[in-house]
Design a protein around this motif. Structure first.
Motif, PDB file in Angstrom:
ATOM      1  N   HIS A  73       1.029  -1.068  -0.070  1.00 12.89           N
ATOM      2  CA  HIS A  73      -0.028   0.086   0.065  1.00 12.89           C
ATOM      3  C   HIS A  73       0.924   1.388   0.086  1.00 12.89           C
ATOM      4  N   ARG A  74       0.317   2.410  -0.380  1.00 17.46           N
ATOM      5  CA  ARG A  74       1.019   3.472  -0.562  1.00 17.46           C
ATOM      6  C   ARG A  74       1.574   4.156   0.431  1.00 17.46           C
ATOM      7  N   GLN A  75       0.867   4.344   1.480  1.00 14.04           N
ATOM      8  CA  GLN A  75       1.373   4.828   2.958  1.00 14.04           C
ATOM      9  C   GLN A  75       2.723   4.331   3.411  1.00 14.04           C
ATOM     10  N   GLU A  76       2.761   3.250   3.471  1.00 16.78           N
ATOM     11  CA  GLU A  76       4.277   2.504   4.042  1.00 16.78           C
ATOM     12  C   GLU A  76       5.470   2.782   2.909  1.00 16.78           C
ATOM     13  N   ALA A  77       5.001   2.880   1.718  1.00 13.78           N
ATOM     14  CA  ALA A  77       6.064   3.397   0.843  1.00 13.78           C
ATOM     15  C   ALA A  77       6.398   4.752   0.971  1.00 13.78           C
ATOM     16  N   GLN A  78       5.432   5.623   1.024  1.00 15.23           N
ATOM     17  CA  GLN A  78       5.764   7.110   1.131  1.00 15.23           C
ATOM     18  C   GLN A  78       6.383   7.584   2.296  1.00 15.23           C
ATOM     19  N   GLU A  79       5.880   7.076   3.497  1.00 15.12           N
ATOM     20  CA  GLU A  79       6.711   7.098   4.959  1.00 15.12           C
ATOM     21  C   GLU A  79       8.013   6.869   4.874  1.00 15.12           C
ATOM     22  N   ALA A  80       8.339   5.492   4.334  1.00 15.62           N
ATOM     23  CA  ALA A  80       9.583   4.861   4.112  1.00 15.62           C
ATOM     24  C   ALA A  80      10.731   5.832   3.443  1.00 15.62           C
ATOM     25  N   VAL A  81      10.169   6.289   2.319  1.00 21.03           N
ATOM     26  CA  VAL A  81      11.164   6.770   1.400  1.00 21.03           C
ATOM     27  C   VAL A  81      11.269   8.465   1.972  1.00 21.03           C
ATOM     28  N   MET A  82      10.255   8.992   2.687  1.00 21.81           N
ATOM     29  CA  MET A  82      10.606  10.167   3.317  1.00 21.81           C
ATOM     30  C   MET A  82      11.913  10.127   4.463  1.00 21.81           C
ATOM     31  N   TRP A  83      11.499   9.064   5.163  1.00 25.57           N
ATOM     32  CA  TRP A  83      12.467   8.717   6.441  1.00 25.57           C
ATOM     33  C   TRP A  83      13.778   8.325   5.770  1.00 25.57           C
ATOM     34  N   ALA A  84      13.639   7.718   4.791  1.00 29.77           N
ATOM     35  CA  ALA A  84      15.128   7.281   4.069  1.00 29.77           C
ATOM     36  C   ALA A  84      16.069   8.576   3.557  1.00 29.77           C
ATOM     37  N   ILE A  85      15.440   9.379   3.105  1.00 29.94           N
ATOM     38  CA  ILE A  85      16.101  10.517   2.430  1.00 29.94           C
ATOM     39  C   ILE A  85      16.788  11.372   3.525  1.00 29.94           C
ATOM     40  N   ASP A  86      15.954  11.574   4.524  1.00 35.44           N
ATOM     41  CA  ASP A  86      16.493  12.430   5.801  1.00 35.44           C
ATOM     42  C   ASP A  86      17.575  11.626   6.528  1.00 35.44           C
ATOM     43  N   ASN A  87      17.518  10.316   6.504  1.00 34.11           N
ATOM     44  CA  ASN A  87      18.646   9.630   7.192  1.00 34.11           C
ATOM     45  C   ASN A  87      19.746   9.365   6.356  1.00 34.11           C
ATOM     46  N   LEU A  88      19.485   9.453   5.239  1.00 27.40           N
ATOM     47  CA  LEU A  88      20.656   9.326   4.191  1.00 27.40           C
ATOM     48  C   LEU A  88      21.532  10.523   4.174  1.00 27.40           C
ATOM     49  N   LYS A  89      21.022  11.756   4.219  1.00 22.83           N
ATOM     50  CA  LYS A  89      21.784  12.962   4.320  1.00 22.83           C
ATOM     51  C   LYS A  89      22.201  13.227   5.704  1.00 22.83           C
ATOM     52  N   ALA A  90      21.433  12.630   7.045  1.00 19.36           N
ATOM     53  CA  ALA A  90      22.173  12.961   7.952  1.00 19.36           C
ATOM     54  C   ALA A  90      23.249  12.045   8.465  1.00 19.36           C
ATOM     55  N   ARG A  91      23.314  10.771   8.033  1.00  9.82           N
ATOM     56  CA  ARG A  91      24.138   9.735   8.435  1.00  9.82           C
ATOM     57  C   ARG A  91      25.407   9.031   7.179  1.00  9.82           C
ATOM     58  N   VAL A  92      25.034   9.538   6.099  1.00 15.09           N
ATOM     59  CA  VAL A  92      25.853   8.819   4.971  1.00 15.09           C
ATOM     60  C   VAL A  92      26.904   9.895   4.766  1.00 15.09           C
ATOM     61  N   PRO A  93      28.314   9.496   4.627  1.00 12.07           N
ATOM     62  CA  PRO A  93      29.279  10.307   4.324  1.00 12.07           C
ATOM     63  C   PRO A  93      29.551  10.531   2.936  1.00 12.07           C
ATOM     64  N   ILE A  94      28.492  11.511   2.485  1.00 14.44           N
ATOM     65  CA  ILE A  94      28.671  12.173   1.135  1.00 14.44           C
ATOM     66  C   ILE A  94      28.721  13.431   1.299  1.00 14.44           C
ATOM     67  N   TRP A  95      29.584  14.200   0.730  1.00 16.66           N
ATOM     68  CA  TRP A  95      29.801  15.619   0.534  1.00 16.66           C
ATOM     69  C   TRP A  95      29.568  16.255  -0.665  1.00 16.66           C
ATOM     70  N   LYS A  96      29.079  17.472  -0.610  1.00 15.99           N
ATOM     71  CA  LYS A  96      28.558  18.109  -1.588  1.00 15.99           C
ATOM     72  C   LYS A  96      29.591  19.571  -1.876  1.00 15.99           C
ATOM     73  N   LYS A  97      29.687  19.788  -3.049  1.00 13.42           N
ATOM     74  CA  LYS A  97      30.611  21.046  -3.352  1.00 13.42           C
ATOM     75  C   LYS A  97      29.731  21.847  -4.252  1.00 13.42           C
ATOM     76  N   GLU A  98      29.330  23.158  -4.101  1.00 14.01           N
ATOM     77  CA  GLU A  98      28.423  23.983  -4.994  1.00 14.01           C
ATOM     78  C   GLU A  98      29.395  24.667  -5.962  1.00 14.01           C
ATOM     79  N   TYR A  99      29.360  24.719  -7.347  1.00  9.44           N
ATOM     80  CA  TYR A  99      30.221  25.515  -7.979  1.00  9.44           C
ATOM     81  C   TYR A  99      29.004  26.714  -8.624  1.00  9.44           C
ATOM     82  N   TYR A 100      29.604  27.810  -8.516  1.00 10.11           N
ATOM     83  CA  TYR A 100      28.870  29.090  -8.912  1.00 10.11           C
ATOM     84  C   TYR A 100      29.363  29.583 -10.238  1.00 10.11           C
ATOM     85  N   GLU A 101      28.190  30.249 -10.778  1.00 12.77           N
ATOM     86  CA  GLU A 101      28.709  31.054 -12.144  1.00 12.77           C
ATOM     87  C   GLU A 101      29.501  32.028 -11.825  1.00 12.77           C
ATOM     88  N   ASP A 102      29.796  32.737 -10.758  1.00 11.88           N
ATOM     89  CA  ASP A 102      30.819  33.957 -10.386  1.00 11.88           C
ATOM     90  C   ASP A 102      32.345  33.049 -10.147  1.00 11.88           C
TER      91      ASP A 102
END
Length: 147
Positions: free
Chosen positions: A100-129
């Motif tokens: 059913h959709r509710q479980e998948a929707q809740e799980a995917v939201m939880w997954a991205i929040d935890n991935l961003k908080a816990r997984v050692p991945i770093w982002k560098k932004e490159y700007y036009e200037d």
């Protein structure tokens, strides 16, 4: 089935969704994180991601295990891209299938929040200037801790 990956290639959203598909599931929820063309008033040209891959994959697998303890889900697919990611392309795709959709929707939201908080991945932004800035995720626990 759980599948996690750190990829140097462009992520195919269609392939990720297909991997999550199951004949006994009525829902596949997707999160697709893409590179946007601005941050506040600064114009972004592209992002570059780096990861400590062995630890990142291990932590992504832990997130899958924890999701299974919280929700009755069938498949979890998590792919995060490293290297340069142009505007509008996906840097992360998460797909979760469930009966059913509710479980998948809740799980995917939880997954991205935890991935961003816990997984050692770093982002560098490159700007036009020409400026380049390493960015922290707002979800990182050390951002909100007092010294």
């Amino acid at each position: 089935m759980d599948y996690v990956s750190i990829s140097k290639q462009e992520i195919s959203v269609e392939e990720v969704a297909a991997q999550a598909s199951s004949p006994d599931c009525g829902a596949i929820s997707l999160f697709i994180g893409t590179t946007r063309n601005h941050v506040q008033a600064k114009k972004v040209v592209y992002l570059v991601y780096e990861a400590y891959e062995p630890m990142a994959v291990k932590e992504m697998k832990k997130i899958c295990d924890e999701m299974r303890q919280k929700w009755p889900i069938k498949h979890v697919i998590m792919v995060h891209r490293v290297g340069a990611v142009p505007i509008r392309e996906a840097s992360v795709v998460i797909a979760v299938s469930s009966e059913h959709r509710q479980e998948a929707q809740e799980a995917v939201m939880w997954a991205i929040d935890n991935l961003k908080a816990r997984v050692p991945i770093w982002k560098k932004e490159y700007y036009e200037d020409g400026e380049k800035v390493w960015k922290e995720n707002r979800e990182c626990p050390w951002r909100n801790s007092s010294p």
